[in-house]
Design an enzyme around this catalytic site. Sequence first.
Site, PDB file in Angstrom:
ATOM      1  N   GLU A 194      -0.152  15.123  -6.692  1.00 31.15           N
ATOM      2  CA  GLU A 194       0.484  13.814  -6.517  1.00 31.15           C
ATOM      3  C   GLU A 194       1.984  13.965  -6.290  1.00 31.15           C
ATOM      4  OE1 GLU A 194       2.850  11.099  -9.187  1.00 31.15           O
ATOM      5  OE2 GLU A 194       0.909  11.435 -10.165  1.00 31.15           O
ATOM      6  N   HIS A 195       2.630  14.784  -7.107  1.00 31.49           N
ATOM      7  CA  HIS A 195       4.073  15.004  -6.956  1.00 31.49           C
ATOM      8  C   HIS A 195       4.412  15.592  -5.590  1.00 31.49           C
ATOM      9  CE1 HIS A 195       6.203  14.620 -11.011  1.00 31.49           C
ATOM     10  NE2 HIS A 195       5.014  14.054 -11.168  1.00 31.49           N
TER      11      HIS A 195
END
Length: 435
Positions: free
Chosen positions: A70-71
């Site tokens: 996600e990051h």
Amino acid sequence: MHKRVYKQFNETLYSETLTNGLRVNILPKKGFHKTYSTFSTNFGSIDRTFIPLGQSDYVTQPAGIAHFLEHKMFDKKGYDAFDLFGKYGADANAFTSFTKTSYLFSATQNIHENLDILLNFVQEPYFTKESVAKEKGIIGQEIQMYDDDPDWKLYMGILGNLYPHHPVHLDIAGTVASIAEITVDDLYTAYQTFYHPANMDLFVVGNIDPEETLTWIKENQAKKSFMTFEEPKVKLGTRETGNEDITKQKIVEMAVNRPKSVIGLKGLDVVPIGVAGLSYRLKANLLLYLLFGESSEQYLKLYDQGIIDDTFSYEFDMERSFHYISFSGDTDKPTEFIEAIRTILQQADQLLPQLESQFELAKKEMLGRLLQRMDSIEAIANSYEGRQFGYTTVFDQTAIYENMTLSDLTLLAPKLFNLDGFSTFQIQPMKGQKA
């Protein structure tokens, strides 16, 4: 497009599954200035042991892979997705839970452009060794911050007691050691397996035209090609259900001023999916509110006795492959706290028949809270759970509450309050430290 009309609220949800499998939901809200959109994949922190796309054997990736991915999705070749959203006047964010990862934006202008940015950056992975190495340091600091948080330690401690062989007991972000093992290849493997449009859904709500918005989305998706979808095969543990491996009690010491206690009750019954699953969750929440809400007789009695204070809280968490109840708070009487909660759970079948008037008031309060959420475009989109609850929305919950009876809760109580799943986790002040 399929139209689901909610006449009671003057709302219409437009839905369509595109040829690539992406499920699109559009809810026009006239009179609202802001538009909010979420783009979610059915991939969370528990999905770390799976068969990669095109392969036949299971692999286990490092804990924290979904959160790390996600990051890294925002970091692109030559640009940062956050900066691009900002250029078009949007606020963007993302979050990872145990069972899904969501990317989102809110904006009052340039909705077409911002929708394109959302779809494009999530559907165009770009990872390098250098950027992955840099991210490990950033996430590592985040993990260390939570490691020093007693309340987070309490939360993860009870999950460890209840689910020692299920990945839900592992921190969503992983550990400093586990994320150190993540490679570029790991990220691409996870992405290719779980980020297919057929494993995702898009929810757009705001002052938009549904036909026009769907056209924008279709035009965006028509420019892209995707591999043939294979339903991800995930393994969650050697013993995913049952109570035989539950740790019944654990006590640790930390630098806290007062003892902290949490009681966990592992769900041992098989919960339904679809609308029935949503009904189960709403009934469980109302049942807990009746017995442990701030206006309940049990709460007031424990409060007056000094067993609980304003830090007391309860939670029912029900997600794909697990569900549990927790009761937690700071208390100088941890033994009394544990026994008091246990007694209320044991006596639930005797207490509930006496609460008919409280039940009707509680239903009205829940319906009132629901109406408030319907005025929040963020709450509408974020409460959408996709396939787990049969693609229902916040508007479908009203009928469930209206048809709910006290008998429903009385029947649910013995299933939900199975004390074979009972466990406690305590944090005590360090020896020599004044409590």
